[in-house]
Design a protein around this motif. Structure first.
Motif, PDB file in Angstrom:
ATOM      1  N   ALA B 325       1.010  -1.016  -0.175  1.00  0.00           N
ATOM      2  CA  ALA B 325      -0.228   0.471  -0.282  1.00  0.00           C
ATOM      3  C   ALA B 325       0.523   1.173   0.184  1.00  0.00           C
ATOM      4  O   ALA B 325       1.893   1.970   0.632  1.00  0.00           O
ATOM      5  CB  ALA B 325      -0.755   0.328   1.469  1.00  0.00           C
ATOM      6  N   GLY B 326       0.601   1.951  -0.688  1.00  0.00           N
ATOM      7  CA  GLY B 326       1.373   2.848  -1.159  1.00  0.00           C
ATOM      8  C   GLY B 326       2.799   2.726  -1.564  1.00  0.00           C
ATOM      9  O   GLY B 326       3.556   3.748  -2.383  1.00  0.00           O
ATOM     10  N   PHE B 327       3.220   1.388  -2.588  1.00  0.00           N
ATOM     11  CA  PHE B 327       4.397   1.631  -4.008  1.00  0.00           C
ATOM     12  C   PHE B 327       3.640   1.590  -4.814  1.00  0.00           C
ATOM     13  O   PHE B 327       4.198   1.710  -5.521  1.00  0.00           O
ATOM     14  CB  PHE B 327       5.032   0.488  -3.074  1.00  0.00           C
ATOM     15  N   ASN B 328       2.174   0.333  -4.944  1.00  0.00           N
ATOM     16  CA  ASN B 328       1.881  -0.398  -6.181  1.00  0.00           C
ATOM     17  C   ASN B 328       0.389   0.534  -6.002  1.00  0.00           C
ATOM     18  O   ASN B 328      -0.576  -0.128  -4.870  1.00  0.00           O
ATOM     19  CB  ASN B 328       1.940  -1.648  -6.013  1.00  0.00           C
ATOM     20  N   HIS B 329      -0.078   0.165  -7.312  1.00  0.00           N
ATOM     21  CA  HIS B 329      -1.771   0.559  -7.086  1.00  0.00           C
ATOM     22  C   HIS B 329      -1.824  -1.187  -6.753  1.00  0.00           C
ATOM     23  O   HIS B 329      -0.930  -2.056  -6.848  1.00  0.00           O
ATOM     24  CB  HIS B 329      -1.946   0.413  -8.479  1.00  0.00           C
ATOM     25  N   ASN B 330      -2.895  -1.445  -6.183  1.00  0.00           N
ATOM     26  CA  ASN B 330      -3.826  -2.839  -6.106  1.00  0.00           C
ATOM     27  C   ASN B 330      -3.671  -3.663  -6.703  1.00  0.00           C
ATOM     28  O   ASN B 330      -3.213  -5.178  -7.397  1.00  0.00           O
ATOM     29  CB  ASN B 330      -5.547  -3.066  -5.668  1.00  0.00           C
ATOM     30  N   PHE B 331      -3.720  -3.101  -8.813  1.00  0.00           N
ATOM     31  CA  PHE B 331      -3.447  -4.511  -9.675  1.00  0.00           C
ATOM     32  C   PHE B 331      -3.123  -3.367 -10.895  1.00  0.00           C
ATOM     33  O   PHE B 331      -3.510  -1.829 -11.046  1.00  0.00           O
ATOM     34  CB  PHE B 331      -5.288  -4.461 -10.869  1.00  0.00           C
ATOM     35  N   SER B 332      -1.556  -3.299 -11.164  1.00  0.00           N
ATOM     36  CA  SER B 332      -1.174  -3.326 -12.452  1.00  0.00           C
ATOM     37  C   SER B 332      -0.448  -3.874 -13.091  1.00  0.00           C
ATOM     38  O   SER B 332      -0.076  -4.824 -12.522  1.00  0.00           O
ATOM     39  CB  SER B 332      -0.140  -2.252 -11.209  1.00  0.00           C
ATOM     40  N   MET B 333      -1.106  -4.060 -14.503  1.00  0.00           N
ATOM     41  CA  MET B 333       0.275  -4.979 -15.309  1.00  0.00           C
ATOM     42  C   MET B 333       1.456  -4.500 -15.880  1.00  0.00           C
ATOM     43  O   MET B 333       1.959  -5.826 -15.462  1.00  0.00           O
ATOM     44  CB  MET B 333      -0.880  -4.326 -16.871  1.00  0.00           C
ATOM     45  N   ASN B 334       1.888  -3.728 -15.572  1.00  0.00           N
ATOM     46  CA  ASN B 334       3.256  -3.388 -15.258  1.00  0.00           C
ATOM     47  C   ASN B 334       4.012  -4.650 -14.456  1.00  0.00           C
ATOM     48  O   ASN B 334       4.466  -4.696 -14.744  1.00  0.00           O
ATOM     49  CB  ASN B 334       3.793  -1.131 -14.951  1.00  0.00           C
ATOM     50  N   ASP B 335       3.632  -3.665 -13.328  1.00  0.00           N
ATOM     51  CA  ASP B 335       4.289  -4.621 -11.901  1.00  0.00           C
ATOM     52  C   ASP B 335       3.820  -6.071 -12.381  1.00  0.00           C
ATOM     53  O   ASP B 335       4.668  -7.046 -12.290  1.00  0.00           O
ATOM     54  CB  ASP B 335       3.730  -4.487 -10.389  1.00  0.00           C
ATOM     55  N   ILE B 336       2.786  -6.782 -12.641  1.00  0.00           N
ATOM     56  CA  ILE B 336       2.549  -8.427 -13.257  1.00  0.00           C
ATOM     57  C   ILE B 336       3.560  -8.135 -14.355  1.00  0.00           C
ATOM     58  O   ILE B 336       4.727  -9.325 -14.191  1.00  0.00           O
ATOM     59  CB  ILE B 336       0.861  -8.423 -13.547  1.00  0.00           C
ATOM     60  N   LEU B 337       4.123  -7.336 -15.185  1.00  0.00           N
ATOM     61  CA  LEU B 337       4.270  -8.134 -16.378  1.00  0.00           C
ATOM     62  C   LEU B 337       6.028  -7.895 -15.515  1.00  0.00           C
ATOM     63  O   LEU B 337       6.647  -8.720 -16.029  1.00  0.00           O
ATOM     64  CB  LEU B 337       4.797  -6.894 -17.321  1.00  0.00           C
ATOM     65  N   LEU B 338       6.620  -7.270 -15.007  1.00  0.00           N
ATOM     66  CA  LEU B 338       7.976  -6.653 -14.390  1.00  0.00           C
ATOM     67  C   LEU B 338       7.690  -8.250 -13.705  1.00  0.00           C
ATOM     68  O   LEU B 338       9.501  -9.043 -14.085  1.00  0.00           O
ATOM     69  CB  LEU B 338       8.140  -6.011 -13.998  1.00  0.00           C
ATOM     70  N   ASN B 339       7.308  -8.937 -12.862  1.00  0.00           N
ATOM     71  CA  ASN B 339       7.344  -9.682 -12.131  1.00  0.00           C
ATOM     72  C   ASN B 339       7.154 -10.868 -12.596  1.00  0.00           C
ATOM     73  O   ASN B 339       8.559 -11.714 -12.435  1.00  0.00           O
ATOM     74  CB  ASN B 339       6.573 -10.054 -11.039  1.00  0.00           C
ATOM     75  N   LEU B 340       6.781 -10.989 -13.239  1.00  0.00           N
ATOM     76  CA  LEU B 340       6.726 -11.955 -14.699  1.00  0.00           C
ATOM     77  C   LEU B 340       7.468 -12.823 -15.726  1.00  0.00           C
ATOM     78  O   LEU B 340       8.860 -13.376 -15.867  1.00  0.00           O
ATOM     79  CB  LEU B 340       5.737 -12.165 -16.055  1.00  0.00           C
ATOM     80  N   LEU B 341       8.206 -11.016 -15.905  1.00  0.00           N
ATOM     81  CA  LEU B 341       9.384 -11.095 -16.767  1.00  0.00           C
ATOM     82  C   LEU B 341      10.487 -11.526 -16.409  1.00  0.00           C
ATOM     83  O   LEU B 341      11.771 -12.088 -16.912  1.00  0.00           O
ATOM     84  CB  LEU B 341       9.786 -10.008 -17.944  1.00  0.00           C
ATOM     85  N   THR B 342      10.823 -11.250 -15.355  1.00  0.00           N
ATOM     86  CA  THR B 342      12.096 -11.100 -13.754  1.00  0.00           C
ATOM     87  C   THR B 342      12.138 -12.011 -13.136  1.00  0.00           C
ATOM     88  O   THR B 342      13.151 -12.358 -12.707  1.00  0.00           O
ATOM     89  CB  THR B 342      12.217 -10.345 -13.437  1.00  0.00           C
ATOM     90  N   LEU B 343      10.824 -12.508 -13.382  1.00  0.00           N
ATOM     91  CA  LEU B 343      10.635 -14.287 -12.353  1.00  0.00           C
ATOM     92  C   LEU B 343      10.809 -13.929 -11.316  1.00  0.00           C
ATOM     93  O   LEU B 343      11.485 -14.244  -9.810  1.00  0.00           O
ATOM     94  CB  LEU B 343      11.854 -15.607 -12.469  1.00  0.00           C
ATOM     95  N   GLY B 344      10.443 -12.416 -10.810  1.00  0.00           N
ATOM     96  CA  GLY B 344      10.301 -11.702  -9.524  1.00  0.00           C
ATOM     97  C   GLY B 344      11.934 -11.646  -9.252  1.00  0.00           C
ATOM     98  O   GLY B 344      11.821 -12.044  -7.456  1.00  0.00           O
TER      99      GLY B 344
END
Lengths: 463, 546
Positions: B325-344
Motif C-alpha cells: 500500500a502506497g508503493f503499488n496500485h492494487n492491480f498494475s499490469m506493469n508490475d505483473i509483467l515486470l515480475n513475470l519477465l524477471t521471475l521475481g
C-alpha cells in the motif's frame, strides 16, 4: 487482407483511410485553434457554464494554447486502435481484480453461494484440459460444527462423470486435531489411456501388443466405486498421522466407441485386471511432516509424507499386494521469503505378495505428481517409480502467483533398472489465482516428451 | 438510409481517389502548420480570493441508490490502469490569477495562508467537543474488523464511534485524529473527530433498535482491549445535513449547478497526491469525498467533505498485511509483467518493509518512502490528472507544517508507547522533508514578495524551506503579449540566499506594450526546471503561472 462492404462498394483500404483522417482531425486539429474569453469580468452570480467559471476565476483574457505537436499527433493517431484494445483488456482484468478485492462484492458473492451463517453453500467448478472434454462441476456444502457434509459432482458427458460425498467430523483441543472422514466415490469414464508396463513398453515382455497396431497407447473404460474411512490425527503442529481403510470396486473394459480402444492395441486378456470386475480392500497408514506456514500461500518449509498400504482382493479376486511411497520436498526461500525454490522427489514401490495372482494394472502406483500428462493417463507402470521435480514459485501480485517447473518420470522393474534414459520429462509454466492460503484457479502450459498440454481449472475452495 | 450511406461513401471514395496522390502534399503542411503556442494573458484585476459556489440549489439526487450503481459507477474508474494512461496536460481550472485556489465549498485557506498555531491545529474543526455520556446506541454498522457504532449523546448530538482492531490497539484511532487535523490544516472540510474513551456501561441500547446487549458485548469483544476499564475510540460527529453520498472522482455532480469544475481538474483534489503521499493514505478515493446538502431544502447548497482517515499511516497495510500500500496500485499490469519477465528477481521496495515493534504504528516508515513513486491503491482520477504545479501548491502548504505542529498532534493522539510517539514524529518529519525535496523542485519554486522600484522580488521556497546553502542560478526571459521575446540576450542571475530580485525596467515595459511576461527557470541538478511566469501589466503583477 481485403474485405469490402458490399452494399457501399467501398474497399477496406479506403475505409481505413477515412478512419485515419477522422482520427487525425478529431484528436488534434480541433485543439489547434485558440479560445478567447468573451468577457473576463463576468459577475460570479451569472456564471452558468464551466468555461465561464474558469475564465472568471482564472482572471484571464486569453487562455493558454499548447500548440500543435506533430509527432505526438501522429503517434496518437497510429496507435489509437491498438492502444484502445490494450486498455480494454487491462481495464477488464483490472475490473475483475477490483471485484475480487472489494469486500462489498465478496459479501454479495457470498450471499449467492452461502447462507448468511455459512452453514449451507455451493460453488461451481470448471476444468479444461487439452485432449479431454471440459468438465463442469458443482460442490455443495453443509456445515454444522463439528460436522460437515460435502457433495461434489463433475460432468463431461454421459460417459464421463464423477460424484463424491464426504462426511467429516472435526475436533480440536489446544494444538491437537482429530478428523474423521467417511467418503463415497463413484466415477465413470472412458477416456483413460494405458501405455503398458515398463520404461519402454514396446520392448518389455510384460506387454503383449497386437503386432499390426503400432499405436503407443489404448483407451479403456473404468467404473470405479469406493467407500473410504479416513482418520487423521495431529498430535503436534507439524506432524500428522492418517489411517485409511477402503473398499473399492473397479470395472475395466473396452470403451464403447473409438478407434484406439485398448483391446485393439493390446492382446485381449494380456493386461491384468482388464475386462473384469475386481474388488479390493485396502488399508493404508501414513505419516506426514509439514513445517510450511499454512497461513501463507508461498512460504518456506519442509514436507515429508510416507505411507504403507496393503491391498487385498475380495471374493474371486485373490491378489495381495503391498505398496509404499515417500514424497519429500523442501521449499527454499530465495532472495525473499516468498520466492520459493522447491526440489521434490517422490518414490513409489509395489510388491506382489501372492505370486500366483497378478496385480491389476490400476493398482500399480500412479504418477500423479508428473505433470507431463493428465491424471487419466497411465504412462509408466512398474514396480518402482521415481518422480524428481524442481519448481520455482514467485508472486506476480497479491493474488496471482507464477511457477516454472520441470518434472521427470522414471520407472523400473527393479531399483537398479531405474534410468533417466528416454525418461518422460515435462517443463511448464503455471499461473494461479489464490487467496491468503489457498488456490482458487490455475492455468498450466506444459511441454515435454509427450507433447504440449494445456490445463485450466476454476473452482473456489471455500472450505 | 442504406442508399444515402452508399451515396455518401461513393463521394468519399471519389475524394479518396482525388486525394490519393496528393495526400502528402495536403498532409505535410497540416503536420508542420503550427498553431503557435500561446501563453495566458491576464486581465487587470485582483485575484479571486473567494468563489461563491454556495448559491441556493435544489436538493440533488443521492448517488449510488443501490448496489448496481456502486458496481457500475464506482468500481469501473478504479479499474483504470495507468500503464498507457498519460494524463492530458490540463491545468487545474479552480485556480486564480495568482495560481492559488480560492476559498469555496471545497476549500478554506488555512496553513500556508494564515498562521495556525499548534494548539489551533489540534483543536481543528472542534465545535461541540466529544460525546457526553450516557450514550444511546442507535445502530451498528455491519460488523467488520473495526465495527462502528452510531450513538446519540446526552445532548442529543449524533456521533460515529470507530475503534481499533484487537491486534493493533490505538493504530486506527491515533491515525484518524492526526490525519483529520492535518487535512483540516491543509484546508479541507473534515468532520469533527475526537479521541474519546468510554466505559461499557456508558452505552445504552436504543429501544427501537433490533439488537441487544449480548450483540454489543460480542462486538466489543473483537476490538482492542479496554485500558483502565475504558474503550478507546474516535468519536466523529455526524455532519448535519442531507448526505448526498460520495462525490464523483471525475466530472461534476450533474444535479448541482454550483459544481462547475470537473473534479479531476480541481487543484484541491489533485493536491491529494501530495497530502496522501505524506500521510500514506493509500486508500484515497471517491469514498473519501463526501457531499452533504446543508441548509433548508431547496435553499441550501452542497458542501464537500473529506472523510475516513483511519486507513492512513499505512494502517490498512498493517491490518491486512498489504505492505505494498502506497508503493503499488492494487492491480498494475506493469508490475505483473515486470515480475513475470524477471521471475521475481527484482525485489520491490515494499518487500523490504519490516513491522515496527509497536502495534500502534504498524509498518509506517519513511526510509523506503519515495514521494515520486507513491501510488494510491486504486487509481484516483484527480491524482492521475495532477500536474507539477498542483503538487507544488500542495507542497507549499505542507511546508507550513512545523515540527511543533507535528509534536502537538502526536501528543494529542496519546500513543500508548512513548517510543511509538517519538517514532511517529521522526517519521512524519522525514516524510515531509522527502515530499518537499521532490515536489518543490518540480517547478521553479519562486513565490512573489513584491514589486518595487523596477524590481520584482521573489523568494525561493525550496531553498527557504529546505534550508539550502547552495548558490541559486536562474535563467530569465522576457516576452510581450504576443509571446515575442524582448531580451536579445539570455539573462541569468545568481544569488546566495532565497531572496531573488529580477529587474523589470521601464524600457522593457514600453517595448512590450505595457504587458510583459517574465519567465524564470531555476537550474536544479544541472537542468532547468519548468519556468514560473510572472505577468505584469501596467507595472502591476496580474498573473502567476507555475
Amino acid at each position: 487482407m481485403q474485405w469490402t462492404c458490399d452494399f457501399m462498394n467501398v474497399s477496406s483500404n479506403k475505409i481505413i483511410f477515412i478512419i485515419f483522417l477522422g482520427l487525425l482531425f478529431n484528436l488534434n486539429f480541433l485543439t489547434a485553434f485558440p479560445v478567447k474569453s468573451q468577457n473576463s469580468s463576468t459577475n460570479v452570480d451569472t456564471l452558468t457554464t464551466q468555461q465561464q467559471a474558469y475564465l472568471f476565476v482564472r482572471g484571464i483574457e486569453r487562455d493558454e494554447q499548447p500548440g500543435f505537436r506533430p509527432f505526438y499527433t501522429l503517434k496518437k493517431t497510429v496507435l489509437f486502435i491498438p492502444e484502445q484494445f490494450s486498455v480494454g483488456i487491462k481495464y477488464a482484468s483490472g475490473y475483475g481484480v477490483e471485484l475480487l478485492n472489494n469486500p462489498k462484492f465478496i459479501n454479495d458473492l457470498e450471499y449467492i453461494f452461502f447462507t448468511q451463517d455459512k452453514s449451507l453453500g455451493w460453488y461451481p467448478t470448471l476444468s479444461i484440459t487439452s485432449g479431454l472434454r471440459p468438465r463442469i462441476g458443482v460442490n455443495f456444502l453443509i456445515k454444522h460444527a463439528p460436522y460437515q457434509f460435502v457433495v461434489k459432482a463433475k460432468f463431461a458427458d454421459e460417459e464421463k462423470y464423477k460424484t463424491e460425498a464426504r462426511f467429516s467430523y472435526f475436533r480440536k483441543k489446544q494444538e491437537k486435531l482429530f478428523r474423521l472422514n467417511i467418503e463415497l466415490l463413484h466415477e465413470y469414464d472412458d477416456d483413460r489411456k494405458y501405455y503398458g508396463f515398463g520404461a519402454n513398453p514396446r520392448t518389455d515382455n510384460r506387454n503383449q501388443f497386437i503386432n499390426s497396431n503400432t499405436a503407443k497407447y489404448g483407451y479403456f473404460f473404468q467404473e470405479h466405486t469406493a467407500f473410504k474411512i479416513i482418520s487423521g490425527f495431529k498430535p503436534v503442529t507439524q506432524f500428522s498421522l492418517f489411517y485409511t481403510t477402503a473398499f473399492e470396486q473397479r470395472i475395466l473394459k473396452n470403451p464403447f466407441e473409438g478407434g484406439q480402444r485398448i483391446n485393439s492395441i493390446f492382446i485381449p486378456g494380456s493386461i491384468p485386471g482388464m475386462d473384469c470386475i475386481f474388488n479390493h480392500w485396502t488399508n493404508e497408514f501414513s505419516v506426514r511432516y509439514n513445517s510450511q506456514n499454512e497461513n501463507r500461500y508461498l512460504s518456506g518449509g519442509t514436507f515429508i509424507e510416507t505411507f504403507v498400504k496393503i491391498s487385498k482382493g475380495l471374493g474371486n479376486d485373490n491378489n495381495l499386494s503391498a505398496s509404499t511411497g515417500i514424497t519429500a520436498l523442501k521449499r527454499f526461500s530465495v532472495l525473499q521469503n516468498n520466492r520459493i525454490l522447491t526440489p521434490r522427489f517422490t518414490i513409489y514401490s509395489i510388491k506382489n505378495l501372492d505370486a500366483e495372482h497378478a496385480i491389476p494394472f490400476t493398482e500399480y502406483p500412479h504418477h500423479s505428481e508428473f505433470r507431463g500428462v493428465n491424471d487419466r493417463t497411465f504412462l509408466r507402470l512398474d514396480n518402482h517409480l521415481l518422480i524428481p521435480s524442481l519448481q520455482y514459485s514467485w508472486p506476480l501480485s497479491q493474488n496471482i502467483g507464477a511457477h516454472i517447473f520441470t518434472d521427470y518420470l522414471t520407472s523400473g522393474y527393479k531399483w537398479s533398472k531405474l534410468s533417466f534414459n528416454n525418461a518422460p520429462w515435462a517443463a511448464g509454466f503455471i499461473l494461479d489465482l489464490h487467496s491468503v492460503n489457498e488456490e482458487l484457479a490455475n492455468v498450466k502450459m506444459i511441454y515435454g516428451s509427450e507433447g504440449w498440454r494445456f490445463h485450466a481449472e476454476i473452482g473456489v475452495s471455500l472450505y | 438510409m442504406v442508399l444515402k450511406a452508399g451515396a455518401f461513401m461513393q463521394k468519399l471514395e471519389s475524394l479518396y481517389i482525388k486525394m490519393k496522390y496528393n495526400i502528402y502534399i495536403i498532409l505535410i503542411p497540416f503536420i508542420f502548420l503550427s498553431c503557435a503556442q500561446q501563453s495566458f494573458q491576464f486581465a487587470d484585476k485582483e485575484p479571486v480570493r473567494y468563489f461563491n459556489d454556495i448559491k441556493p440549489v435544489p436538493v440533488p439526487e443521492t448517488v449510488f441508490k443501490n448496489r448496481f450503481d456502486y458496481y457500475a459507477n464506482v468500481l469501473p474508474p478504479r479499474a483504470m490502469v495507468s500503464s498507457f494512461f498519460i494524463a492530458p496536460n490540463n491545468h487545474a481550472r479552480d485556480v486564480n490569477s495568482w495560481d492559488e485556489v480560492p476559498a469555496s465549498s471545497w476549500y478554506i485557506p488555512r496553513l500556508g495562508y494564515n498562521v495556525i498555531t499548534p494548539d489551533e491545529l489540534v483543536k481543528g474543526p472542534s465545535e461541540f467537543g466529544p460525546p457526553v455520556p450516557p450514550l444511546v446506541l442507535i445502530r451498528i454498522r455491519k460488523p467488520e474488523s473495526t465495527p462502528r457504532l452510531f450513538i446519540k449523546d446526552a445532548r442529543g448530538i449524533h456521533y460515529l464511534l470507530k475503534m481499533d482492531p484487537r491486534e493493533f490497539p490505538a493504530i486506527a484511532t491515533a491515525t484518524s485524529l492526526i490525519v483529520n487535523r492535518l487535512f483540516y490544516g491543509f484546508g479541507y472540510n473534515v468532520p469533527e473527530d475526537h479521541l474519546f474513551y468510554f466505559q461499557r456501561n456508558d452505552i445504552l441500547i436504543d429501544t427501537t433498535s433490533n439488537f441487544n446487549e449480548n450483540e454489543l458485548d460480542n462486538i466489543l469483544s473483537r476490538v482492542a482491549y479496554p485500558q483502565n476499564g475504558k474503550y478507546r475510540s474516535i468519536a466523529s460527529r455526524i455532519i448535519e445535513g442531507l448526505p448526498m453520498g460520495p462525490s464523483p472522482a471525475k466530472g461534476v455532480r450533474k444535479e448541482d449547478p454550483n459544481d462547475l469544475f470537473p473534479h479531476e481538474e480541481r487543484r484541491i483534489l489533485r493536491a491529494l497526491r501530495v497530502f496522501a503521499a505524506f500521510t500514506n493514505m493509500s486508500e484515497i478515493g471517491s469514498d473519501n469525498l463526501f457531499d452533504i446538502y446543508v441548509g433548508e431544502l431547496n435553499k441550501g447548497y452542497v458542501k464537500h467533505y473529506l472523510i475516513d482517515f483511519d486507513d492512513a499511516f499505512g494502517t490498512n497495510a498493517t491490518r491486512n498485511n498489504r505492505l505494498w500500500a502506497g508503493f503499488n496500485h492494487n492491480f498494475s499490469m506493469n508490475d505483473i509483467l515486470l515480475n513475470l519477465l524477471t521471475l521475481g528477481i527484482v525485489v520491490q521496495d515494499w518487500e523490504k518493509i519490516n513491522y515496527t515493534p509497536w502495534p500502534s504504528v504498524g509498518s509506517f516508515e519513511a526510509v523506503l518512502f519515495k514521494p515520486e513513486k507513491w501510488k494510491e491503491s486504486h487509481p484516483f482520477d484527480p491524482i492521475q490528472y495532477s500536474q507539477p504545479e498542483d503538487n507544488y501548491w500542495a507542497a507549499k502548504i505542507l511546508s507550513s507544517i512545523s515540527k511543533e505542529h507535528i509534536q502537538a498532534l502526536v501528543k494529542a493522539a496519546q500513543y500508548p508507547e512513548i517510543e511509538a510517539a517519538q517514532y511517529m514524529i521522526d517519521t512524519l518529519l522525514k516524510r515531509k522533508t522527502k515530499v518537499l525535496q521532490y515536489y518543490l523542485n518540480q517547478v521553479t519554486p519562486l513565490e512573489y514578495v513584491n514589486m518595487k522600484n523596477d524590481t520584482l522580488t521573489c523568494i525561493d521556497l525550496a531553498s527557504k524551506t529546505l534550508e539550502s546553502n547552495d548558490s541559486l542560478y536562474y535563467h530569465i526571459e522576457y516576452y510581450d503579449s504576443n509571446d515575442n521575446v524582448l531580451n536579445n540576450e539570455k539573462s541569468h542571475i545568481q544569488v546566495n540566499n532565497e531572496l531573488v530580485q529580477i529587474p523589470v525596467n521601464k524600457e522593457l515595459l514600453d517595448k512590450s506594450n505595457k504587458y510583459t511576461r517574465i519567465n524564470i527557470s531555476k537550474l536544479y541538478n544541472r537542468e532547468l526546471l519548468p519556468a514560473v511566469e510572472f505577468h505584469i501589466r501596467n507595472n502591476k503583477l496580474v498573473g502567476i503561472v507555475h
